[in-house]
Design a protein around this motif. Sequence first.
Motif, PDB file in Angstrom:
ATOM      1  N   UNK A  47      11.701  -5.320  -0.669  1.00  0.00           N
ATOM      2  CA  UNK A  47      11.247  -3.939  -0.756  1.00  0.00           C
ATOM      3  C   UNK A  47      12.466  -3.042  -0.677  1.00  0.00           C
ATOM      4  N   UNK A  48      12.628  -2.184  -1.681  1.00  0.00           N
ATOM      5  CA  UNK A  48      13.823  -1.344  -1.824  1.00  0.00           C
ATOM      6  C   UNK A  48      13.426   0.120  -1.723  1.00  0.00           C
ATOM      7  N   UNK A  49      14.072   0.851  -0.834  1.00  0.00           N
ATOM      8  CA  UNK A  49      13.855   2.296  -0.682  1.00  0.00           C
ATOM      9  C   UNK A  49      14.997   3.021  -1.377  1.00  0.00           C
ATOM     10  N   UNK A  50      14.633   3.836  -2.378  1.00  0.00           N
ATOM     11  CA  UNK A  50      15.635   4.590  -3.131  1.00  0.00           C
ATOM     12  C   UNK A  50      15.750   6.026  -2.645  1.00  0.00           C
ATOM     13  N   UNK A  51      15.005   6.376  -1.609  1.00  0.00           N
ATOM     14  CA  UNK A  51      15.074   7.720  -1.066  1.00  0.00           C
ATOM     15  C   UNK A  51      14.135   8.683  -1.761  1.00  0.00           C
ATOM     16  N   UNK A  52      13.866   9.808  -1.106  1.00  0.00           N
ATOM     17  CA  UNK A  52      13.019  10.876  -1.641  1.00  0.00           C
ATOM     18  C   UNK A  52      11.633  10.363  -2.035  1.00  0.00           C
ATOM     19  N   UNK A  53      11.100   9.423  -1.256  1.00  0.00           N
ATOM     20  CA  UNK A  53       9.744   8.950  -1.498  1.00  0.00           C
ATOM     21  C   UNK A  53       9.612   7.878  -2.554  1.00  0.00           C
ATOM     22  N   UNK A  54      10.725   7.434  -3.120  1.00  0.00           N
ATOM     23  CA  UNK A  54      10.678   6.415  -4.176  1.00  0.00           C
ATOM     24  C   UNK A  54      11.050   5.052  -3.607  1.00  0.00           C
ATOM     25  N   UNK A  55      10.205   4.064  -3.855  1.00  0.00           N
ATOM     26  CA  UNK A  55      10.476   2.704  -3.409  1.00  0.00           C
ATOM     27  C   UNK A  55       9.809   1.720  -4.362  1.00  0.00           C
ATOM     28  N   UNK A  95       2.448   8.940  -6.390  1.00  0.00           N
ATOM     29  CA  UNK A  95       2.024   8.257  -7.606  1.00  0.00           C
ATOM     30  C   UNK A  95       2.460   6.801  -7.525  1.00  0.00           C
ATOM     31  N   UNK A  96       1.642   5.902  -8.072  1.00  0.00           N
ATOM     32  CA  UNK A  96       1.968   4.482  -8.011  1.00  0.00           C
ATOM     33  C   UNK A  96       1.824   3.794  -9.356  1.00  0.00           C
ATOM     34  N   UNK A  97       2.497   2.678  -9.506  1.00  0.00           N
ATOM     35  CA  UNK A  97       2.471   1.928 -10.763  1.00  0.00           C
ATOM     36  C   UNK A  97       1.307   0.954 -10.841  1.00  0.00           C
ATOM     37  N   UNK A  98       0.731   0.603  -9.668  1.00  0.00           N
ATOM     38  CA  UNK A  98      -0.129  -0.566  -9.655  1.00  0.00           C
ATOM     39  C   UNK A  98       0.752  -1.798  -9.777  1.00  0.00           C
ATOM     40  N   UNK A  99       0.139  -2.970  -9.737  1.00  0.00           N
ATOM     41  CA  UNK A  99       0.925  -4.203  -9.803  1.00  0.00           C
ATOM     42  C   UNK A  99       1.202  -4.584 -11.247  1.00  0.00           C
ATOM     43  N   UNK A 100       2.487  -4.740 -11.568  1.00  0.00           N
ATOM     44  CA  UNK A 100       2.933  -5.114 -12.912  1.00  0.00           C
ATOM     45  C   UNK A 100       3.541  -6.509 -12.830  1.00  0.00           C
ATOM     46  N   UNK A 101       3.077  -7.417 -13.681  1.00  0.00           N
ATOM     47  CA  UNK A 101       3.548  -8.801 -13.651  1.00  0.00           C
ATOM     48  C   UNK A 101       4.486  -9.090 -14.806  1.00  0.00           C
ATOM     49  N   UNK A 102       5.581  -9.768 -14.511  1.00  0.00           N
ATOM     50  CA  UNK A 102       6.534 -10.227 -15.511  1.00  0.00           C
ATOM     51  C   UNK A 102       6.572 -11.751 -15.481  1.00  0.00           C
ATOM     52  N   UNK A 156       5.568 -15.903 -12.141  1.00  0.00           N
ATOM     53  CA  UNK A 156       5.462 -14.452 -12.279  1.00  0.00           C
ATOM     54  C   UNK A 156       6.298 -13.746 -11.223  1.00  0.00           C
ATOM     55  N   UNK A 157       6.825 -12.597 -11.626  1.00  0.00           N
ATOM     56  CA  UNK A 157       7.481 -11.678 -10.719  1.00  0.00           C
ATOM     57  C   UNK A 157       6.621 -10.422 -10.686  1.00  0.00           C
ATOM     58  N   UNK A 158       6.210 -10.008  -9.499  1.00  0.00           N
ATOM     59  CA  UNK A 158       5.270  -8.893  -9.361  1.00  0.00           C
ATOM     60  C   UNK A 158       6.026  -7.644  -8.896  1.00  0.00           C
ATOM     61  N   UNK A 159       5.785  -6.552  -9.588  1.00  0.00           N
ATOM     62  CA  UNK A 159       6.449  -5.287  -9.291  1.00  0.00           C
ATOM     63  C   UNK A 159       5.438  -4.229  -8.892  1.00  0.00           C
ATOM     64  N   UNK A 160       5.726  -3.522  -7.794  1.00  0.00           N
ATOM     65  CA  UNK A 160       4.966  -2.340  -7.389  1.00  0.00           C
ATOM     66  C   UNK A 160       5.954  -1.213  -7.122  1.00  0.00           C
ATOM     67  N   UNK A 161       5.653  -0.041  -7.680  1.00  0.00           N
ATOM     68  CA  UNK A 161       6.544   1.115  -7.571  1.00  0.00           C
ATOM     69  C   UNK A 161       5.747   2.314  -7.078  1.00  0.00           C
ATOM     70  N   UNK A 162       6.368   3.114  -6.210  1.00  0.00           N
ATOM     71  CA  UNK A 162       5.754   4.369  -5.794  1.00  0.00           C
ATOM     72  C   UNK A 162       6.816   5.459  -5.784  1.00  0.00           C
ATOM     73  N   UNK A 163       6.405   6.663  -6.185  1.00  0.00           N
ATOM     74  CA  UNK A 163       7.307   7.819  -6.199  1.00  0.00           C
ATOM     75  C   UNK A 163       6.469   9.079  -6.058  1.00  0.00           C
ATOM     76  N   UNK A 164       7.139  10.219  -5.960  1.00  0.00           N
ATOM     77  CA  UNK A 164       6.416  11.482  -5.792  1.00  0.00           C
ATOM     78  C   UNK A 164       5.799  11.983  -7.097  1.00  0.00           C
ATOM     79  N   UNK A 190       0.859  -1.177   0.000  1.00  0.00           N
ATOM     80  CA  UNK A 190       0.000   0.000   0.000  1.00  0.00           C
ATOM     81  C   UNK A 190       0.900   1.233   0.000  1.00  0.00           C
ATOM     82  N   UNK A 191       0.321   2.370  -0.353  1.00  0.00           N
ATOM     83  CA  UNK A 191       1.078   3.614  -0.423  1.00  0.00           C
ATOM     84  C   UNK A 191       1.676   3.979   0.930  1.00  0.00           C
ATOM     85  N   UNK A 192       2.847   4.628   0.895  1.00  0.00           N
ATOM     86  CA  UNK A 192       3.451   5.139   2.125  1.00  0.00           C
ATOM     87  C   UNK A 192       2.552   6.191   2.778  1.00  0.00           C
TER      88      UNK A 192
END
Length: 477
Positions: A426-434, A389-396, A445-453, A305-307
Amino acid sequence: MSRPAAAVNRVIKAYDVRGLVGEEIDEEFVADVGGAFARLVRDEARPGASDGRERDDAGRVSRVVIGYDMRGSSPSLAAAFAEGVVAQGLNVTRIGLASTDQLYFASGLLDCPGAMFTASHNPATYNGIKLCRAGAKPVGKDTGLTTISDEVIHGVPGFDGAPGTIEDRDVLADYGAFLRSLVDISGLRPLRVAVDAGNGMGGHTTPAVLGVLAPITLLPLFFELDGSFPNHEANPLDPANLVDLQRHVVDTGADIGLAFDGDADRCFVVDELGHPVSPSAVTALVAARELGREIGATVIHNLITSRAVPELIAERGGTAVRSRVGHSYIKALMAESGAIFGGEHSAHYYFRDFWGADSGMLAALHVLAALGEQNRPLSELMADYQRYEGSGEINFTVADAPGCVDAVLKFYGSRIQSMDHLDGVTVDLGDGTWFNLRTSNTEPLLRLNVEARSAEGVAAVVDDVAAQIAALSEKAT
């Protein structure tokens, strides 16, 4: 009769029973499951937990409640399951057509175990069973499903005593009244509410819960119960299945749109402009409302879920507890922590006052109450809860999920601010991006979720991760 272990384990999964009707699941099979479930719960004593209506003198379970969805195979499968239960000496209460959260309500009301026949959002060719103990407590792999599958594999033992009885009971009106009692809707202004039931059980429950509220004008879409899903899949998590509701909201001038999945335990929201509202924003809104009536309470959220969710919980004086993805983890934490509420990115919303179980309809009532007690449109109201902003769940689809994860982590290297492995990585890249990368338990499947400002920040991470996965896949071929 005994059954091949591989065939049974393919259908009795980690959280429920689900399979292709006629090939993997049929009346004979579910009768055995019913018998094994009855044996599982029959001797579980909870003295003093009820008034004795559904238990014997020793406090043992004496009744199982059964409901089913609109799929063509559901009535006969539910009937076969009931026969398996009564053959083990337990009584059965049938509530007929029901949403999954209506079945949970009946389990809580009657203080007895329950079985819901549904395959949720899966295609019409599937069906299954969601099982719970008394008070809607979940039954999963580690809490009973393994025992049930073992008995179905080796043969369910017979019962020497008298068979149980079967009765019918309509709890729909009671379910609606109970949900409405949990939300203060006294200040509701007139609202035009568009609802896409997707030909699922929302078409059954929405009129009983929302249709009786005078300030609400329902604008129904696909309320006809039809397990063949003639209009679109009953899976609002896929954006393609929200298109009809988005158009319906705009065309009718609705104040809000609600979309339910096949068994109506999940609810998705669309604003008056036809834009989908993030389930994380709904989680934050409901959390704020629940914390408003119990300051300092605990709220559960899953790790994708979103930060904004834990931020808002802290700002409102609550305690945020982070969970792995999946209802079994959320419900266990709800019980362990006494949390007042829990929310997931997949639009499952859990309530302490609803026996810790999930109810999309109860979440919808909270959103309607929040919208109706003030005069701003929903798009402006929800902006208060949408911080990122979020990516939603992306499946590979990948052959080597661990290798792909390693490649992504190597690519980011020293840019990684922090990392944890609660569920995947779960990886935190700083400045609200993870971002979170996790493997599916059932598919390659590999599931990706991304969030950033910003949307641009999200797109950059998605592109980088996709490029690393593609490069590794090309190297492998």
